[in-house]
Design a protein around this motif. Sequence first.
Motif, PDB file in Angstrom:
ATOM      1  N   ILE A 291       0.843  -1.190   0.000  1.00  0.00           N
ATOM      2  CA  ILE A 291       0.000   0.000   0.000  1.00  0.00           C
ATOM      3  C   ILE A 291       0.881   1.244   0.000  1.00  0.00           C
ATOM      4  O   ILE A 291       1.944   1.266   0.609  1.00  0.00           O
ATOM      5  CB  ILE A 291      -0.962   0.018   1.209  1.00  0.00           C
ATOM      6  CG1 ILE A 291      -0.191  -0.286   2.503  1.00  0.00           C
ATOM      7  CG2 ILE A 291      -2.082  -0.987   1.036  1.00  0.00           C
ATOM      8  CD1 ILE A 291      -0.979  -0.002   3.731  1.00  0.00           C
ATOM      9  N   ALA A 293       0.986   4.084   1.386  1.00  0.00           N
ATOM     10  CA  ALA A 293       1.425   4.790   2.592  1.00  0.00           C
ATOM     11  C   ALA A 293       2.687   4.199   3.212  1.00  0.00           C
ATOM     12  O   ALA A 293       3.456   4.901   3.855  1.00  0.00           O
ATOM     13  CB  ALA A 293       0.302   4.792   3.621  1.00  0.00           C
ATOM     14  N   GLY A 294       2.920   2.908   3.039  1.00  0.00           N
ATOM     15  CA  GLY A 294       4.042   2.297   3.733  1.00  0.00           C
ATOM     16  C   GLY A 294       5.346   2.288   2.953  1.00  0.00           C
ATOM     17  O   GLY A 294       6.415   2.045   3.514  1.00  0.00           O
ATOM     18  N   ILE A 295       5.253   2.539   1.662  1.00  0.00           N
ATOM     19  CA  ILE A 295       6.412   2.299   0.799  1.00  0.00           C
ATOM     20  C   ILE A 295       7.604   3.214   1.126  1.00  0.00           C
ATOM     21  O   ILE A 295       8.743   2.746   1.233  1.00  0.00           O
ATOM     22  CB  ILE A 295       6.002   2.471  -0.677  1.00  0.00           C
ATOM     23  CG1 ILE A 295       4.964   1.414  -1.060  1.00  0.00           C
ATOM     24  CG2 ILE A 295       7.211   2.417  -1.578  1.00  0.00           C
ATOM     25  CD1 ILE A 295       5.521   0.079  -1.398  1.00  0.00           C
TER      26      ILE A 295
END
Lengths: 493, 493
Positions: A291, A293-295
Amino acid sequence: MPLKLKTKDKHIKKLAEIVNGPKSILYLKEDLLAYDCDGFTIHRHMPKAVVFPKNTEEVAAIVKYCASHNLPFLARGAGTGLSGGAIPINEEVIISLVRMKRLVHVDLENRRAVVEPGFVNLKLTNSISEKGYYYAPDPSSQYCCTIGGNVAENAGGAHCLKYGVTTNHILGLEVVLPNGEIIEISSDGIPDAPGYDLLGLLTGSEGTLGIVTKITVRILKNPEAKQTVLAYFDKVSDGSYAVSDIISAGIVPAALEMMDKIAIEGVEAASFPVGHPKDIAALLLIEVDGIEAGIDEQIKEILEVCKKRNVREVKVAQNEQERARWWANRKTGFGAMGAISPDYLVQDGVIPRSKLPEVLERINQVSEEVGLRIANIFHAGDGNLHPLVLFDSRKPGETEKALKAGTACLKACADVGGSITGEHGVGIEKMEEMRFVFNEEEIQAQTAIREVFNPKNLLNAGKIFPSPGRCVEIKKEMKATSVKSEEKLLEFS
Amino acid sequence: MPLKLKTKDKHIKKLAEIVNGPKSILYLKEDLLAYDCDGFTIHRHMPKAVVFPKNTEEVAAIVKYCASHNLPFLARGAGTGLSGGAIPINEEVIISLVRMKRLVHVDLENRRAVVEPGFVNLKLTNSISEKGYYYAPDPSSQYCCTIGGNVAENAGGAHCLKYGVTTNHILGLEVVLPNGEIIEISSDGIPDAPGYDLLGLLTGSEGTLGIVTKITVRILKNPEAKQTVLAYFDKVSDGSYAVSDIISAGIVPAALEMMDKIAIEGVEAASFPVGHPKDIAALLLIEVDGIEAGIDEQIKEILEVCKKRNVREVKVAQNEQERARWWANRKTGFGAMGAISPDYLVQDGVIPRSKLPEVLERINQVSEEVGLRIANIFHAGDGNLHPLVLFDSRKPGETEKALKAGTACLKACADVGGSITGEHGVGIEKMEEMRFVFNEEEIQAQTAIREVFNPKNLLNAGKIFPSPGRCVEIKKEMKATSVKSEEKLLEFS
């Protein structure tokens, strides 16, 4: 109406009838030449015939005919296998599954698709990508290899670090057993299906237990985001430690690939150069997905690890084009070796990740001992090495030296608690090397299973397991034959 | 010095010698009573003896002795299995592995641990959690069940939606075969290990192919962050659709559990009530984990899905205490049914996720048809249903009705392309129901494999596969026996 065939062989006539006509069978020597080997080209042998069934019933009828007339037979997909699994060492009738290539059904809601065995791997992703889905196992040969072949070999690929190999994506199989009976084995996504795990047993059995005629696979939702990192190191050991550090940090990259200096020389001389510095010792190609947001957080951590391990230069792909260019360069892989060597032999060992520096050093020694260059281009994240022994078969003795070096590399893997194949299978290539990892009882337990499925031993006999006489004989022939890298398919890994 | 034993049975004397003394064997009727069933209590049968070996060599010696004297035998862990896999239906010698309970080795760098089969599941996580690691498979019985038993049954658990069941975490096994030979099967994390997938075949074979004496498991890094959501629905169908919507959104929750009205009545009456409203139709317990940065985004999306599906109330756990309370409430699970019914029968069917509303409706019908309440408390994310048939064995005919209802629920699962077990195994409970999902050839292919490993059929015979005579006989006995929920272990799922 009797079929017009240029042969009096009664078996070929009968097989032609089963597949409805002369256009679905090859039996003349000139036609059969293309089927004397697969991606493993060191050993070649002619089949009796090649038949092209169109459906499961024809496959079953062919198998029944062969079984009742004691004709050896085997199944073949695209023939891109790298360990000789589809080579007809017993003058087999080859059952080619390339005409059984339908995408039977897609069920997005339950995340699965049903395909025939001749359906090409990459086509599945292409068929569903617009709707936001893909099929995860991605052998480098994915643009031409078939999913049936992937099941037989339990194929891997660069992105199997995070997503698992073929066996982790197979939910059901229709199988023609060596007696011609048709069975269905289905987990349909059931975490722990009842009965024995025949699905797991068949997957990766290298075409020795049955012929797969229909496959239910898991499909995945496209990850929301992807980022790709390229890192150059002056020392192989620094690159290796970075691999361990990334995993230790709790990151599971989608892919974590490594190439050493000689491999880089090769890929830069081939079709998709990206301008890697020629004087670095190793590069890492690292991809994370998930997702959005986490990258960024993960990328930040990866960059930090690389810096801590003395990276010379590290960069993040700025756009999809750049990312695609890096991957095309990596995926020329084995074929690219043809640009810097007349011949090469690819090996496929696996080791615990923490042993990377030690085993790469040992491969270096092997290279010096036999006097041949060895390139390394591999799936570092799961410790799946691919030493590529470069040689020239025109020089007397070099083929033998290359085979010796290949075996020594596998021994090095086995000696640190690793194994002799990570994704290419055993086939006819590594039967003797099975003894590096299995003792006699362990081999017996497996051949006993083969006998259950295959009591007459007509289906793809003499593969995988060492049976002294046969094995030595094939090895002898192998050493007497040469390998031409031009003859190999350009693309597989 | 001859051992002092209160028996003249020569086999028991000899077995006592093998395990070095009278403290490692039980053979008196009063001692054996505790071993006449496992977590599946409808059928009970006494063993011949129970032996407690301390190491692999003793196991092998016991097996060799039994094999050469035609004594039936089977292995047992904590006895929490739910389908009768450890019940001695042939007056077996039970080989209890509870004294082989060492944590042999932990290798954090390569993410694996080696345990003996009697090592308790939860102890592994407890042993490594301070260092930031855990073992993923989490059956609700994890505080007492053994990893050896988990391997036999291919145990699942609430968090298997994202992380997979036991078979996905087993990297190697040491196995004593039914002839007493010791083999090692190891993938050591190799994506596609050479040879047939014996590791997969043994895992989940319910103790019918060999006795596992050492296990190498994968351990995982603790996720950086976790968030847990509780959602209350007025309609079961809304809850079911929310499950599909969450998965369709590309989210793979660590756990996605559902309970219906009757189940909620049960857990609220048991040890860990959390105050769920009594008038809702269903609740979902949803957990996501992963890197910190991505979690909030996923939670936001889950809340939106729930709202779209007319959720009455939805909340995020505000702290670890609240999260733990919700889980404790869920994990009282089956045992909690004892608070609202004298007896219950748990079933374990699996269906494609998209069929949830349809099958839950069918289970409702079954409940009305037999006139017994059925609670549903289950792993909704992977379609693994656990209908709990509530009954009173003191009332004539109710046990039979409950068994009939259980079978009807499994039939409903099989009819929509699902299956008859998701994580509890077949054991002696569902042998007949195997015919819902396998035809005669498919069953034959599996029993033939059992014969390879187990030609004398002394190891845990008469389980899993329907063999007409035997099976009917056991079913008949089952119907004549009663089930007391108080007698069951409080906690398993």
